[in-house]
Design a protein around this motif. Structure first.
Motif, PDB file in Angstrom:
ATOM      1  N   LEU A 251      20.405 151.664  28.371  1.00  0.00           N
ATOM      2  CA  LEU A 251      20.442 150.257  28.753  1.00  0.00           C
ATOM      3  C   LEU A 251      19.139 149.852  29.530  1.00  0.00           C
ATOM      4  CD1 LEU A 251      23.948 150.140  30.047  1.00  0.00           C
ATOM      5  CD2 LEU A 251      23.295 149.133  27.962  1.00  0.00           C
ATOM      6  N   ARG A 252      18.266 150.754  29.714  1.00  0.00           N
ATOM      7  CA  ARG A 252      16.969 150.407  30.469  1.00  0.00           C
ATOM      8  C   ARG A 252      16.047 149.863  29.552  1.00  0.00           C
ATOM      9  NH1 ARG A 252      16.426 156.940  32.309  1.00  0.00           N
ATOM     10  NH2 ARG A 252      18.061 156.845  33.879  1.00  0.00           N
ATOM     11  N   ASP A 253      16.190 150.094  28.294  1.00  0.00           N
ATOM     12  CA  ASP A 253      15.602 149.156  27.235  1.00  0.00           C
ATOM     13  C   ASP A 253      16.206 148.287  26.687  1.00  0.00           C
ATOM     14  OD1 ASP A 253      13.881 148.479  25.021  1.00  0.00           O
ATOM     15  OD2 ASP A 253      14.373 150.435  23.899  1.00  0.00           O
ATOM     16  N   ALA A 254      15.635 146.730  26.881  1.00  0.00           N
ATOM     17  CA  ALA A 254      16.141 145.636  26.495  1.00  0.00           C
ATOM     18  C   ALA A 254      16.431 145.602  24.927  1.00  0.00           C
ATOM     19  CB  ALA A 254      15.708 144.452  26.985  1.00  0.00           C
ATOM     20  N   ASP A 255      15.824 146.429  24.292  1.00  0.00           N
ATOM     21  CA  ASP A 255      15.782 146.240  22.835  1.00  0.00           C
ATOM     22  C   ASP A 255      16.641 147.338  22.120  1.00  0.00           C
ATOM     23  OD1 ASP A 255      13.834 144.302  21.733  1.00  0.00           O
ATOM     24  OD2 ASP A 255      12.734 145.384  23.406  1.00  0.00           O
ATOM     25  N   ALA A 256      17.120 148.254  22.891  1.00  0.00           N
ATOM     26  CA  ALA A 256      18.090 149.370  22.393  1.00  0.00           C
ATOM     27  C   ALA A 256      19.130 149.109  21.763  1.00  0.00           C
ATOM     28  CB  ALA A 256      18.359 150.080  23.566  1.00  0.00           C
ATOM     29  N   ARG A 257      19.553 149.801  20.790  1.00  0.00           N
ATOM     30  CA  ARG A 257      20.770 149.411  19.705  1.00  0.00           C
ATOM     31  C   ARG A 257      21.685 150.585  19.814  1.00  0.00           C
ATOM     32  NH1 ARG A 257      19.935 144.262  17.422  1.00  0.00           N
ATOM     33  NH2 ARG A 257      21.536 144.403  16.142  1.00  0.00           N
TER      34      ARG A 257
END
Length: 351
Positions: A43-49
């Motif tokens: 969740l630290r990466d806004a683009d993570a999927r």
């Protein structure tokens, strides 16, 4: 040999939402994470999927651990303004509920914005005169939403509609694609009517007059992503080296409207109570043109949005008025010589 299709994915923050809801129901998160393989560090990466299969596992396992067969319905009641950032802005700033639903369907069908959140989720709005039907499913043959995930999505529509209108919004009729539950009472509570289960596609039917009722003034927090930056434009008067006077006024108005797509010269001229020709002459006297100002405002706002790591790159593109991420990527490379992802990594040093 053909390349196999990429497994469908969803934005990782959906997983974070499920974790928060599960914790509120007393679920031990380490158990939920271990059983589903979900790592909150993503969740630290806004683009993570995450894989769609993992999202379904999170929903189903959370429901099991919470001992609630209607966990998806209950989780929908926990939606708050801003939960999905730019998607909230698109939907919640519509002038009425019908427009909000049409935006949701449009961004899925044309701009593909919804695919930034979910690869397969599909919405269809059917105007039947006095009634409006909203269908929800997956845009892939042979694939359907999971039980809990589908319930959550369907129930989220009246929840958000009620928040926007300031009163309970119930459905005239509901059809649910999965089999009938043991106890249908939570569905009656969620939708206001008893659903028909085992339907070909999940559908909510609303009263058209209710959906067309003008919405009260939105909470400023609902559009915080855009308005915060528009306020900066106003405060700084001259973003990106713009001159003062009419150029700054036009730049401010463009910045306030850009998320809905680039405003026209006529729209801005009307806001300034002048003619298109007169406004263009004033801009030319200051050494610029309207199209150049749109480009400059987008360039300036792009840097500011990229500095907010809560926003995925696709959301940045949407907030700048692009229908898809690829035109934004091309424009940003033209402005700076690098990609938005590289600019985000390097921060303001290369600006």
């Amino acid at each position: 040999m053909p390349t196999p299709p990429h497994p469908p994915t969803v934005l990782a923050r959906i997983g974070g939402f499920i974790l928060d809801a599960a914790q509120a129901r007393g679920v031990e998160l380490p158990v939920l994470q271990a059983r589903t393989g979900f790592d909150p560090a993503v969740l630290r990466d806004a683009d993570a999927r995450i894989p769609l299969a993992q999202e379904n596992a999170l929903w189903d396992t959370a429901a099991e651990l919470a001992g609630d067969a209607c966990f998806g319905l209950w989780a929908a009641t926990r939606i708050r303004p801003g939960a999905f950032d730019a998607l909230d802005y698109a939907v919640r700033t519509a002038p009425d509920l019908l427009s909000a639903l049409q935006r949701l369907a449009r961004y899925n069908r044309l701009a593909r914005y919804n695919r930034l959140v979910h690869d397969l989720a599909s919405f269809r709005v059917i105007d039947e005169g006095t009634r409006v039907a909203v269908e929800h499913g997956f845009a892939a043959p042979g694939q359907v939403p999971g039980w809990q995930a589908g319930d959550f999505t369907l129930a989220s529509l009246p929840v958000v509609a009620s928040q926007m209108l300031g009163q309970r919004v119930g459905a005239l009729a509901v059809e649910v694609a999965h089999a009938a539950p043991i106890d249908a009472r939570p569905y009656v509570q969620a939708f206001g009517v008893t659903p028909r289960f085992g339907a070909p596609v999940s559908t909510l039917v609303f009263d058209t007059a209710l959906l067309r009722r003008p919405l009260p003034d939105a909470d400023p927090g609902l559009s915080r992503i855009v308005t915060a930056h528009a306020d900066r434009l106003l405060a700084e008067r001259a973003p990106g080296g713009m001159d003062g006077g009419v150029v700054a006024q036009v730049g401010q108005l463009i910045g306030e409207r850009i998320a809905n797509g680039p405003p026209s010269l006529g729209e801005i001229a009307r806001a300034l109570h002048t003619s298109e020709r007169g406004l263009q002459r004033q801009l030319e006297a200051q050494g610029t043109r309207f199209s150049e100002l749109v480009d400059r405002v987008r360039h300036e706002l792009a840097w500011r949005y990229l500095a907010d790591h809560r926003l995925a790159l696709g959301e940045v593109a949407y907030l700048l008025g692009y229908a898809e991420p690829s035109p934004f990527h091309r424009a940003f490379k033209r402005w700076t010589g690098m990609t938005p992802a590289a600019a985000r990594r390097e921060g303001p040093r290369r600006r």
